[in-house]
Scaffold this active site. Structure first.
Site, PDB file in Angstrom:
ATOM      1  N   ALA A  11     -30.385 -14.932  -1.643  1.00 27.84           N
ATOM      2  CA  ALA A  11     -30.118 -13.423  -2.363  1.00 27.84           C
ATOM      3  C   ALA A  11     -31.207 -13.479  -3.142  1.00 27.84           C
ATOM      4  CB  ALA A  11     -28.658 -13.539  -3.003  1.00 27.84           C
ATOM      5  N   ALA A  17     -30.625 -14.755  -6.887  1.00 25.18           N
ATOM      6  CA  ALA A  17     -30.605 -16.252  -7.030  1.00 25.18           C
ATOM      7  C   ALA A  17     -31.763 -17.011  -8.071  1.00 25.18           C
ATOM      8  CB  ALA A  17     -30.674 -16.906  -5.549  1.00 25.18           C
ATOM      9  N   TYR A  60     -23.533 -22.028   6.201  1.00 26.21           N
ATOM     10  CA  TYR A  60     -22.756 -21.973   4.782  1.00 26.21           C
ATOM     11  C   TYR A  60     -21.842 -23.302   4.542  1.00 26.21           C
ATOM     12  CZ  TYR A  60     -24.031 -16.849   4.426  1.00 26.21           C
ATOM     13  OH  TYR A  60     -24.943 -15.707   4.202  1.00 26.21           O
ATOM     14  N   LEU A  67     -23.168 -14.051  -2.546  1.00 24.48           N
ATOM     15  CA  LEU A  67     -23.062 -13.490  -1.233  1.00 24.48           C
ATOM     16  C   LEU A  67     -22.641 -12.089  -1.347  1.00 24.48           C
ATOM     17  CD1 LEU A  67     -21.314 -16.194   0.968  1.00 24.48           C
ATOM     18  CD2 LEU A  67     -23.561 -15.488   1.324  1.00 24.48           C
ATOM     19  N   HIS A 109     -17.328 -12.980  -1.090  1.00 24.78           N
ATOM     20  CA  HIS A 109     -16.865 -13.574  -2.284  1.00 24.78           C
ATOM     21  C   HIS A 109     -15.677 -14.627  -2.323  1.00 24.78           C
ATOM     22  CE1 HIS A 109     -19.438 -11.575  -5.643  1.00 24.78           C
ATOM     23  NE2 HIS A 109     -20.211 -12.193  -4.359  1.00 24.78           N
ATOM     24  N   LYS A 132     -20.483 -11.617 -10.045  1.00 25.19           N
ATOM     25  CA  LYS A 132     -19.614 -10.538 -10.254  1.00 25.19           C
ATOM     26  C   LYS A 132     -19.990  -9.579  -9.127  1.00 25.19           C
ATOM     27  CE  LYS A 132     -23.435  -9.793 -13.016  1.00 25.19           C
ATOM     28  NZ  LYS A 132     -24.146 -10.410 -11.597  1.00 25.19           N
ATOM     29  N   ASP A 152     -20.975  -2.749  -8.536  1.00 26.52           N
ATOM     30  CA  ASP A 152     -22.266  -3.267  -8.890  1.00 26.52           C
ATOM     31  C   ASP A 152     -22.513  -3.066 -10.291  1.00 26.52           C
ATOM     32  OD1 ASP A 152     -24.958  -4.290  -7.854  1.00 26.52           O
ATOM     33  OD2 ASP A 152     -25.737  -2.585  -8.780  1.00 26.52           O
TER      34      ASP A 152
END
Ligand SMILES: *[C@@H]1O[C@H](CO)[C@@H](O)[C@H](O)[C@H]1NC(C)=O
Ligand SMILES: *[C@@H]1O[C@H](CO)[C@@H](O)[C@H](O)[C@H]1NC(C)=O
Ligand SMILES: *[C@@H]1O[C@H](CO)[C@@H](O)[C@H](O)[C@H]1NC(C)=O
Length: 402
Positions: free
Chosen positions: A32, A35, A81, A97, A102, A120, A202
């Site tokens: 991601a 990250a 994963y 993710l 999640h 989050k 978001d």
């Protein structure tokens, strides 16, 4: 520290030598974009953290990410994963993710005995959030919803100013967080309903969190007394259940010093979140803000989400001169385990406290995001979505068997 150096080390943090024993190894679920700033860079300067592996659906993508960031192991393919989670070298799973995944992957990671640092919003629903924390508790593992802004000294200072009673009780609060227009493409996961997309999920999850956090006294994790209005702007007809921006007005319970909220008082709160906000004068992104009106004056915090870049807290007591505060570190004598550095990002401060928690040490910051807090945040997001007419994001179909 001079601001140029602060920004330089913020972008290129120096590596700390690693401890001989007790280093925590992290595995990243998904290559991601969040990250690197949220974990890879902060881990460099922490003597007790190493990013050991990354997994992606596509092995090539995982390998490229691993190479770019100096991560020794890459997992890919349909079982990637799970292989990451099962890697015995790994102590902590970082889960960035898409929101809709999640719950499933956090449950699987906890089930495998790994601590989880969870991006989050915690999940798609409050119910899933509660289930994740229940499993973490049962397994005696640390689970943290990564509301990183909370761990920065500036936001801890802001909370202390509000809680001090210096300006009396909070009467109203408003907050704004908008990602600049053009930052996310139309096919971004943020606009995909099946992946738990939406502005309120978001940028909005921060606004909801901040309103709750800063108006609560340490023992309360308030849920709204009422939501007076909520409007969502959907981006296009093909994903009409996804909001590109949402505006809401809410009433929060006013906290009292002794436990339960005072039912007679309420705080008027409003939020604006946007994943495509117009640029100021067509050039400048608008930084996140949170402004408070209190009985005895007002408080303004500029850039509460990335305060390391730049921030200020302006306190305006009624009838007195305003003062401005900044806090890039905790400073000496504040009783914290680590004072921090000017260039430490919110994520770096968060990592410090997270590692302390895993190791059973007291960070001295008094900051954490508790289970009830994460559950209430998700419940609020769902309630506001309900009010907009869009409804909650879809609950995961994953059924966990322990
Ligand atoms: C919440 O989760 C439990 C399982 O943990 C499930 O039985 C229940 O139906 C869920 N409730 C809702 C409202 O989704
Ligand atoms: C929190 O409680 C203190 C008393 O301990 C009170 O003075 C203060 O106003 C409260 N904070 C808020 C935000 O109401
Ligand atoms: C979000 O940004 C769009 C432009 O991209 C604008 O039309 C909309 O009014 C903004 N929403 C809010 C709530 O400010």
């Amino acid at each position: 520290m001079n601001p140029i150096l602060r920004l330089y080390f913020y972008a290129y943090p120096p590596s700390a030598p690693k401890a001989d024993v007790g280093v925590l190894r992290f595995g990243i679920l998904g290559a991601a974009a969040i990250a690197p700033p949220a974990l890879v860079l902060p881990a460099l300067s922490h003597p007790e953290t190493i990013v050991h592996a990354v997994a992606a659906r596509d092995l090539g993508r995982a390998k490229a990410f691993a190479k770019k960031h100096g991560i020794p192991v890459a997992y890919g393919g349909p079982s990637g994963y799970q292989e990451l989670i099962d890697d015995p070298e790994i102590d902590v799973i970082y889960n960035p993710l898409p929101n809709s995944l999640h719950y499933e992957w956090t449950m699987k990671a906890l089930s495998a005995g790994k601590h989880v640092l969870l991006e989050k919003p915690a999940a798609n629903t409050a119910n899933e959030t509660r289930a994740m924390f229940a499993l973490a508790k049962k397994k005696n593992l640390v689970l943290l919803e990564a509301f990183h802004y909370r761990f920065h000294p500036s936001n801890i200072r802001l909370k202390a100013i509000l809680d001090s009673g210096e300006l009396g009780a909070i009467k109203s609060v408003e907050t704004f967080l908008g990602a600049p227009k053009g930052m996310f493409a139309k096919d971004d996961i943020r606009y995909d309903y099946s992946l738990g997309g939406g502005a309120l999920m978001d940028t909005g999850c921060y606004t909801v969190n901040a309103l709750r956090h800063f108006t609560s006294n340490s023992t309360t994790h308030p849920t709204p007394t009422s939501i007076s209005s909520a409007q969502a702007v959907p981006p296009a007809s093909d994903n009409a259940k996804v909001d590109q921006s949402t505006t809401a007005h809410i009433f929060l319970p006013a906290p009292s010093s002794s436990g339960p909220s005072n039912p007679d008082a309420s705080i008027s709160a409003s939020l604006i979140c946007n994943t495509s906000h117009p640029l100021k004068y067509g050039i400048f992104p608008m930084f996140p803000t949170i402004n408070f009106e209190l009985e005895g004056g007002s408080v303004e915090m500029y850039n509460f989400v990335q305060p390391t870049m730049y921030h200020y807290i302006t306190v305006r007591p009624k009838g007195e001169e305003a003062r401005t505060e900044k806090a890039y570190t905790f400073g000496k004598g504040k009783g914290v385990k680590s004072e921090g550095e000017d260039w430490w990002s919110t994520y770096r401060y968060q990592l410090e406290v997270f590692v302390d928690r895993v190791k059973g040490r007291d960070s001295g910051t008094g900051t954490w995001v508790e289970e009830e807090d994460s559950v209430a945040n998700m419940a609020w997001i769902e309630a506001i979505y309900e009010k907009t007419g869009l409804g909650s994001r879809l609950a995961s179909k994953y059924v966990h068997h322990e």
